[in-house]
Design a protein around this motif. Structure first.
Motif, mmCIF file in Angstrom:
data_model
loop_
_atom_site.group_PDB
_atom_site.id
_atom_site.type_symbol
_atom_site.label_atom_id
_atom_site.label_comp_id
_atom_site.label_asym_id
_atom_site.label_seq_id
_atom_site.Cartn_x
_atom_site.Cartn_y
_atom_site.Cartn_z
ATOM 1 N N ILE A 176 0.777 -1.305 -0.080
ATOM 2 C CA ILE A 176 0.040 -0.038 0.021
ATOM 3 C C ILE A 176 0.914 1.206 0.224
ATOM 4 O O ILE A 176 0.347 2.388 -0.219
ATOM 5 C CB ILE A 176 -1.012 0.047 1.254
ATOM 6 C CG1 ILE A 176 -1.826 -1.121 1.094
ATOM 7 C CG2 ILE A 176 -1.516 1.293 1.693
ATOM 8 C CD1 ILE A 176 -2.977 -1.339 2.132
ATOM 9 N N ALA A 177 2.147 1.170 0.372
ATOM 10 C CA ALA A 177 3.002 2.122 0.441
ATOM 11 C C ALA A 177 3.328 2.781 -1.022
ATOM 12 O O ALA A 177 3.656 3.844 -1.256
ATOM 13 C CB ALA A 177 4.400 2.016 0.991
ATOM 14 N N ASP A 178 2.920 2.023 -1.883
ATOM 15 C CA ASP A 178 3.359 2.606 -3.289
ATOM 16 C C ASP A 178 1.685 3.084 -3.785
ATOM 17 O O ASP A 178 1.933 3.549 -5.248
ATOM 18 C CB ASP A 178 3.532 1.456 -4.171
ATOM 19 C CG ASP A 178 4.919 0.742 -3.818
ATOM 20 O OD1 ASP A 178 5.863 1.523 -3.354
ATOM 21 O OD2 ASP A 178 5.173 -0.375 -3.964
ATOM 22 N N LEU A 179 0.835 3.346 -3.006
ATOM 23 C CA LEU A 179 -0.469 3.606 -3.837
ATOM 24 C C LEU A 179 -0.891 4.906 -3.308
ATOM 25 O O LEU A 179 -0.525 5.659 -2.371
ATOM 26 C CB LEU A 179 -1.445 2.449 -3.320
ATOM 27 C CG LEU A 179 -1.163 1.117 -3.701
ATOM 28 C CD1 LEU A 179 -2.144 0.099 -3.292
ATOM 29 C CD2 LEU A 179 -0.906 0.936 -5.149
ATOM 30 N N ASN A 180 -1.835 5.481 -4.159
ATOM 31 C CA ASN A 180 -2.652 6.812 -3.968
ATOM 32 C C ASN A 180 -4.062 6.345 -3.462
ATOM 33 O O ASN A 180 -4.815 5.595 -4.106
ATOM 34 C CB ASN A 180 -2.831 7.707 -5.007
ATOM 35 C CG ASN A 180 -1.646 8.056 -5.546
ATOM 36 O OD1 ASN A 180 -0.455 8.097 -4.784
ATOM 37 N ND2 ASN A 180 -1.472 8.237 -6.885
ATOM 38 N N VAL A 181 -4.290 7.053 -2.235
ATOM 39 C CA VAL A 181 -5.770 6.560 -1.279
ATOM 40 C C VAL A 181 -6.394 7.692 -1.529
ATOM 41 O O VAL A 181 -6.135 9.008 -1.017
ATOM 42 C CB VAL A 181 -5.589 6.096 -0.183
ATOM 43 C CG1 VAL A 181 -6.852 5.578 0.451
ATOM 44 C CG2 VAL A 181 -4.598 4.638 -0.064
#
Length: 417
Positions: A176-181
């Protein structure tokens, strides 16, 4: 009037039905005020969350509740009847105690429902819907919830909806550290979700909300940015994960907007969690091949983890609830006796005063005090016994035995007497 609960929840009705019967927060006061004007309904309160809609009332006839609920949501009674539970008296009390304690929630032992229940009670109070019975019921429910949480481990190791959303995202994406939320809304549920996702340190977190100031406040807490909800169609493609929970009565994310976003993303998948009831995302979005859409019902299996380990706590909580239900029903029964007790005392007082006045007049005329007292006691006893003796003499054969037993019990009469 009898205590009664009419409702449905995540176990009796799918989200497609629950969203049709949901009440927005701003509707509750008006709805309660309307309910208590209906003939046969005394007190009323409405609890409406993503997982349940329930009417609590004192009624002469439960059909008035069903008719009103269907009409208020522009439905026919037969459309919703298969999904409803009807709980009279003790069952109604036991149910609200379980709800308050978190035993009837999708997330076993969760605390959010208690706050929602208190909000519903405040709305009902302000709308004039609460009287002695429902006020006593809800105050007892809050007390039960406190006792259950302090004396059992019902809330231990629970998996919240917010935590479940993170778990599902981690199954789909390696990191999830590589993602935009993107979080849509700024209410309590979104705040909980944002807190859980923030713990995974996503590359970017954004809050979209109708009121920009409220969105900025939440974004500041999680170290994110914000934009106005009106910009959503043009910004959706930037986000890998979308979590939404607003109070909108209509979907705010349509099929066309998601199709355009997927195209702009070159078919990189989007994970979407719709925690709103009514839903924020059009159901058709879930059929798109590059979209993973989950509703509150889809998260049920994840949040039920740990139930087996807490079975002992459930049994302990249920024992507390059974005892408290007995206590409340006894209190409710005693309240029902109050008018009769008051009337009986008033009648006895009238008889006493009448005989006392008569005796004082006789004494004033110079009558023998002993004779006056004898006459007073005889007349008073005759008048007090008149009603039960007349009832015994006039009772038909079918009720005679029961009436005899009742009189013997009331006056402590025994066979030897």
């Amino acid at each position: 009037m009898a205590l009664f609960t009419l409702g449905l929840n995540y176990e009796t009705a799918p989200i497609s039905v629950r969203e049709k019967l949901a009440f927005a927060q701003h509707e509750l006061g008006t709805a309660v005020a309307e309910l208590v004007t209906i003939h046969g309904i005394g007190e009323a309160a409405i609890v409406s969350t993503c997982n349940r809609t329930e009417l609590y009332a004192t009624v002469k006839d439960e059909t008035s509740l069903l008719s009103w609920l269907a009409k208020s949501r522009q439905l026919q009674p037969e459309e919703i009847t298969p999904y409803l539970y009807r709980l009279p008296d003790r069952d109604a009390a036991r149910h609200v105690f379980r709800v308050a304690a978190g035993l009837d929630s999708m997330v076993l032992g969760e605390t959010q429902i208690l706050g929602q229940l208190k909000d519903a009670v405040r709305e009902a109070q302000d709308a004039g819907g609460l009287g002695p019975s429902l006020n006593g019921l809800f105050q007892k429910a809050f007390s039960v919830a406190k006792e259950v949480r302090s004396q059992t481990a019902i809330g231990a190791n629970s998996v919240s909806l917010a935590a479940a959303a993170v778990k599902l995202a981690e199954r789909l994406f390696p990191d999830i550290a590589d993602l935009n939320v993107l979080f849509i809304g700024a209410g309590e549920m979104i705040e909980l979700c944002a807190t859980h996702f923030a713990g995974r340190k996503p590359r970017r977190m954004t809050v979209a909300n109708r009121t920009l100031e409220r969105g900025q406040a939440l974004a500041a807490q999680i170290g994110g940015d914000t934009f106005a909800l009106s910009e959503l169609p043009n910004r959706l493609a930037q986000y890998d994960i979308v979590v939404t929970s607003t109070a909108s009565q209509l979907p705010i994310i349509g099929l066309g907007a998601v199709e355009r976003a997927i195209k702009a993303r070159k078919h990189r998948p989007i994970f979407m969690v719709d925690l709103a009831v009514p839903r924020d995302v059009e159901p058709e979005v879930g059929a798109l091949p590059d979209v993973y859409l989950y509703t509150v019902d889809d998260l049920a299996e994840v949040v039920r983890q740990g139930r087996a380990e807490r079975q002992q706590a459930v049994e302990e909580a249920d024992a507390i609830i059974e005892r408290c239900t007995d206590e409340f029903m006894q209190w409710l029964g005693n309240r029902a006796l109050v008018p009769t007790i008051r009337a009986l005392k008033d009648q006895a007082e009238r008889l006493r005063r009448h005989e006392l006045e008569r005796a004082n007049k006789l004494l004033a005329k110079g009558e023998d005090p002993a004779a006056v007292l004898e006459s007073l006691s005889l007349s008073l006893s005759n008048k007090l016994l008149h009603a039960p003796l007349a009832a015994l003499n006039q009772a038909n054969s079918g009720h005679h035995a029961n009436l005899i037993d009742t009189v013997r019990h009331l006056y402590h009469l025994h066979d030897e007497e």
